[in-house]
Design a protein around this motif. Structure first.
Motif, PDB file in Angstrom:
ATOM      1  N   SER A 231       0.822  -1.216   0.000  1.00  0.00           N
ATOM      2  CA  SER A 231       0.000   0.000   0.000  1.00  0.00           C
ATOM      3  C   SER A 231       0.851   1.259   0.000  1.00  0.00           C
ATOM      4  N   TYR A 232       2.051   1.192   0.573  1.00  0.00           N
ATOM      5  CA  TYR A 232       2.957   2.348   0.602  1.00  0.00           C
ATOM      6  C   TYR A 232       3.673   2.545  -0.741  1.00  0.00           C
ATOM      7  N   SER A 233       4.152   1.425  -1.315  1.00  0.00           N
ATOM      8  CA  SER A 233       5.051   1.527  -2.468  1.00  0.00           C
ATOM      9  C   SER A 233       4.407   1.140  -3.791  1.00  0.00           C
ATOM     10  N   GLY A 234       3.326   0.389  -3.743  1.00  0.00           N
ATOM     11  CA  GLY A 234       2.727  -0.105  -4.978  1.00  0.00           C
ATOM     12  C   GLY A 234       3.375  -1.373  -5.494  1.00  0.00           C
ATOM     13  N   LEU A 235       4.395  -1.894  -4.782  1.00  0.00           N
ATOM     14  CA  LEU A 235       5.082  -3.131  -5.173  1.00  0.00           C
ATOM     15  C   LEU A 235       4.366  -4.324  -4.567  1.00  0.00           C
ATOM     16  N   VAL A 236       4.098  -5.328  -5.403  1.00  0.00           N
ATOM     17  CA  VAL A 236       3.366  -6.513  -4.965  1.00  0.00           C
ATOM     18  C   VAL A 236       4.220  -7.745  -5.246  1.00  0.00           C
ATOM     19  N   PRO A 237       4.368  -8.674  -4.287  1.00  0.00           N
ATOM     20  CA  PRO A 237       5.142  -9.896  -4.541  1.00  0.00           C
ATOM     21  C   PRO A 237       4.517 -10.722  -5.656  1.00  0.00           C
ATOM     22  N   ASN A 238       5.343 -11.254  -6.526  1.00  0.00           N
ATOM     23  CA  ASN A 238       4.887 -12.111  -7.613  1.00  0.00           C
ATOM     24  C   ASN A 238       4.715 -13.534  -7.084  1.00  0.00           C
ATOM     25  N   PRO A 239       3.472 -14.063  -7.040  1.00  0.00           N
ATOM     26  CA  PRO A 239       3.267 -15.403  -6.472  1.00  0.00           C
ATOM     27  C   PRO A 239       4.049 -16.502  -7.188  1.00  0.00           C
TER      28      PRO A 239
ATOM     29  N   ASP B 199      -3.797 -19.742   1.166  1.00  0.00           N
ATOM     30  CA  ASP B 199      -4.067 -18.351   1.522  1.00  0.00           C
ATOM     31  C   ASP B 199      -3.091 -17.397   0.857  1.00  0.00           C
ATOM     32  N   THR B 200      -1.834 -17.784   0.760  1.00  0.00           N
ATOM     33  CA  THR B 200      -0.824 -16.881   0.186  1.00  0.00           C
ATOM     34  C   THR B 200      -0.764 -16.961  -1.335  1.00  0.00           C
ATOM     35  N   GLY B 201      -1.041 -18.126  -1.887  1.00  0.00           N
ATOM     36  CA  GLY B 201      -0.906 -18.302  -3.328  1.00  0.00           C
ATOM     37  C   GLY B 201       0.518 -18.519  -3.776  1.00  0.00           C
ATOM     38  N   TYR B 202       1.442 -18.707  -2.819  1.00  0.00           N
ATOM     39  CA  TYR B 202       2.847 -18.924  -3.150  1.00  0.00           C
ATOM     40  C   TYR B 202       3.096 -20.399  -3.456  1.00  0.00           C
ATOM     41  N   VAL B 203       4.307 -20.697  -3.953  1.00  0.00           N
ATOM     42  CA  VAL B 203       4.666 -22.044  -4.396  1.00  0.00           C
ATOM     43  C   VAL B 203       5.612 -22.674  -3.382  1.00  0.00           C
ATOM     44  N   GLU B 204       5.357 -23.939  -3.044  1.00  0.00           N
ATOM     45  CA  GLU B 204       6.265 -24.657  -2.151  1.00  0.00           C
ATOM     46  C   GLU B 204       7.481 -25.128  -2.953  1.00  0.00           C
ATOM     47  N   ASP B 205       8.627 -25.002  -2.361  1.00  0.00           N
ATOM     48  CA  ASP B 205       9.866 -25.425  -3.013  1.00  0.00           C
ATOM     49  C   ASP B 205      10.737 -26.146  -1.999  1.00  0.00           C
ATOM     50  N   THR B 206      11.770 -26.817  -2.479  1.00  0.00           N
ATOM     51  CA  THR B 206      12.678 -27.566  -1.611  1.00  0.00           C
ATOM     52  C   THR B 206      14.109 -27.127  -1.884  1.00  0.00           C
ATOM     53  N   PHE B 207      14.985 -27.465  -0.948  1.00  0.00           N
ATOM     54  CA  PHE B 207      16.403 -27.192  -1.119  1.00  0.00           C
ATOM     55  C   PHE B 207      16.962 -28.111  -2.205  1.00  0.00           C
ATOM     56  N   PRO B 208      17.996 -27.661  -2.919  1.00  0.00           N
ATOM     57  CA  PRO B 208      18.690 -26.375  -2.787  1.00  0.00           C
ATOM     58  C   PRO B 208      17.996 -25.272  -3.591  1.00  0.00           C
ATOM     59  N   PHE B 209      18.263 -24.044  -3.202  1.00  0.00           N
ATOM     60  CA  PHE B 209      17.849 -22.895  -3.996  1.00  0.00           C
ATOM     61  C   PHE B 209      19.030 -21.940  -4.105  1.00  0.00           C
ATOM     62  N   LYS B 210      18.970 -21.062  -5.083  1.00  0.00           N
ATOM     63  CA  LYS B 210      20.086 -20.164  -5.346  1.00  0.00           C
ATOM     64  C   LYS B 210      19.880 -18.834  -4.651  1.00  0.00           C
TER      65      LYS B 210
END
Length: 473
Positions: free
Chosen positions: A61-69, A90-101
């Motif tokens: 709401s402050y910046s107008g930037l929204v996380p990309n799901p 609820d979040t709409g995010y993606v589950e991931d596993t290690f490793p990540f960069k």
């Protein structure tokens, strides 16, 4: 990002929010680098996640930037399946596993494997495969290995201690590129040992990946230990790794962090190389006083300082053209692909010198027993104003290394001898593979031209009139 950090600081007041067990003492809730943000939560329930989502909505709401799901991932550990489904829905995010960069470096909770480092391996082999189709000299290949390949490795090596299998595979690919083709599965035979090729940094020889990795790793980590003690990583390490111990007294057995286990293993090897803990501390203190960590000293610490043979001094001089120096070094080590060396490797050929047709071809004969090469070298000496008989190659190098006189005349002799060796070998190959030939006068003119151009670029102690007289003479 400062606004987002202040919003996240309010998470401590959120209901049922708790820090990660390894983040309590440092009040660490998140890390931000560029547009990448990492959040650390401990309690695997919906309420802390809801509080984080509220903070992100407030920032939006402050910046107008929204996380990309589609580009936002959640990593779970010890969370029930029903809670996972609730959080993801609820979040709409993606589950991931290690490793990540993170910053291009793979992060994993266990030790590194070759599969995790496949992007590094693929990038290097792709470069080597592209260069194989180019017409490159040995010296040009060494420069590419040092400037490009080791440059690619540098970022990874400064942050990770690569496994021995990966280091060995990378060195094998580099050795195939230097002496043969990395795209073929045939056995690659080195003309001389690769360790000898990287004998000295002044010659810009190829630096082995293992010692290069250790030097970069210890230099980067020691620099952070001394000058980045206000960083989040050092504050976290002081509270959870060092505790009341110093860096030199920390026991590697009690360290649970894989990264710190690597750091302490390199520390122990550094102490062993220096001879004693006191010597290692003194070197460490010297680097602190100088306010810099010299990478070449760290490399020589692990690689070792090898005394340079006397005969190599003329070839190590910066005035010598690199490809000439490389050819001359192979010649004095009897590493050139002469007929006798090829016969030793199982190929049956008629062993006859292509330059004089009167003797068998080997390195001592080519430099300078062969009448053709002996006469050419004699003309080069006369051009320099030297009257003496031509000696064998190694004796000529010894004489040059120990001679005294004006600086520019010694530099001229260094450059001329290396150029003569290179052009004799080049003439031999032209006659075999192209069926053409040059006269000694043509070769001498080419040697004069290349040496004078090199001197013009060097331009120290020699004026233009002297260069013109050398070129005309």
């Amino acid at each position: 990002m400062e606004v987002l950090t202040r919003i996240f600081k309010g998470l401590k007041k959120a209901p049922r929010f708790s820090f990660h067990p390894k983040c309590v003492k440092s009040d660490l809730t998140h890390l931000i680098f560029g547009l990448m943000t990492c959040l650390f939560l401990f309690e695997g329930t919906y309420l802390p996640v809801k509080a984080v989502k509220h903070c992100l909505n407030l920032f939006s709401s402050y910046s107008g930037l929204v996380p990309n799901p589609s580009k936002t991932n959640i990593y779970f550990a010890g969370v029930r399946t029903d809670v996972k489904s609730l959080i993801l829905g609820d979040t709409g995010y993606v589950e991931d596993t290690f490793p990540f960069k993170y910053l291009g470096i793979p992060l994993h909770s266990s030790r590194l494997t070759r599969d995790l480092l496949q992007p590094l391996f693929a990038k290097i082999t792709s470069k080597l495969g592209h260069w194989t189709s180019l017409q490159l000299s040995y010296a040009g290949k060494v420069n590419l290995l040092n400037s490009v390949i080791l440059g690619i490795e540098a970022y990874w090596c400064a942050s990770l201690l690569l496994p021995k299998g990966v280091v060995k595979a990378l060195e094998t690919e580099c050795r195939k590129f230097l002496w043969g083709s990395p795209l073929t599965n045939s056995v690659c035979i080195s003309l001389v040992g690769t360790k000898f090729v990287g004998l000295t940094r002044r010659w810009n020889g190829y630096k082995g990946s293992a010692h290069w990795n250790k030097a970069l790793f210890i230099t980067e980590m020691f620099w952070k230990l001394c000058y980045k003690n206000t960083s989040i990583w050092m504050q976290w390490s002081t509270r959870y790794i060092f505790k009341l111990q110093s860096f030199w007294d920390l026991d590697a057995v009690s360290c649970v962090s894989p990264l710190w286990a690597q750091i302490l293993r390199i520390r122990d090897e550094f102490v062993l190389k220096m001879g004693s803990p006191g010597a290692a501390r003194h070197c460490f203190h010297t680097w602190m006083v100088l306010n810099k960590f010299p990478l070449h000293e760290a490399y020589e610490c692990f690689h070792g300082v090898h005394p340079e043979p006397i005969w190599m001094r003329p070839l190590l001089d910066p005035i010598v053209i690199p490809k000439h120096a490389f050819t001359a070094t192979l010649a004095v080590q009897q590493g050139l692909a002469t007929v006798d060396n090829i016969c030793k490797r199982g190929m049956v050929l008629v062993n006859r010198c292509t330059l004089c047709y009167s003797a068998t071809e080997n390195t001592p004969h080519l430099f300078f027993v062969c009448p053709f090469s002996n006469g050419l070298m004699q003309e080069v000496l006369v051009w320099q104003g030297v009257t003496k008989r031509v000696l064998s190659l190694k004796h000529e190098l010894y004489k040059l290394a120990l001679c005294r006189g004006k600086l520019w005349k010694k530099k001229l002799a260094y450059c001329a001898l290396a150029a003569t060796i290179h052009h004799i070998w080049q003439e031999r190959n032209i006659r075999i593979f192209n069926g053409a030939r040059r006269t000694p006068a043509q070769i001498l003119a080419r040697i004069k031209y290349e040496v004078c151009v090199r001197f013009y670029a060097w331009n120290r102690g020699v004026d233009t009139d002297q260069l013109l007289s050398l070129l005309i003479g």
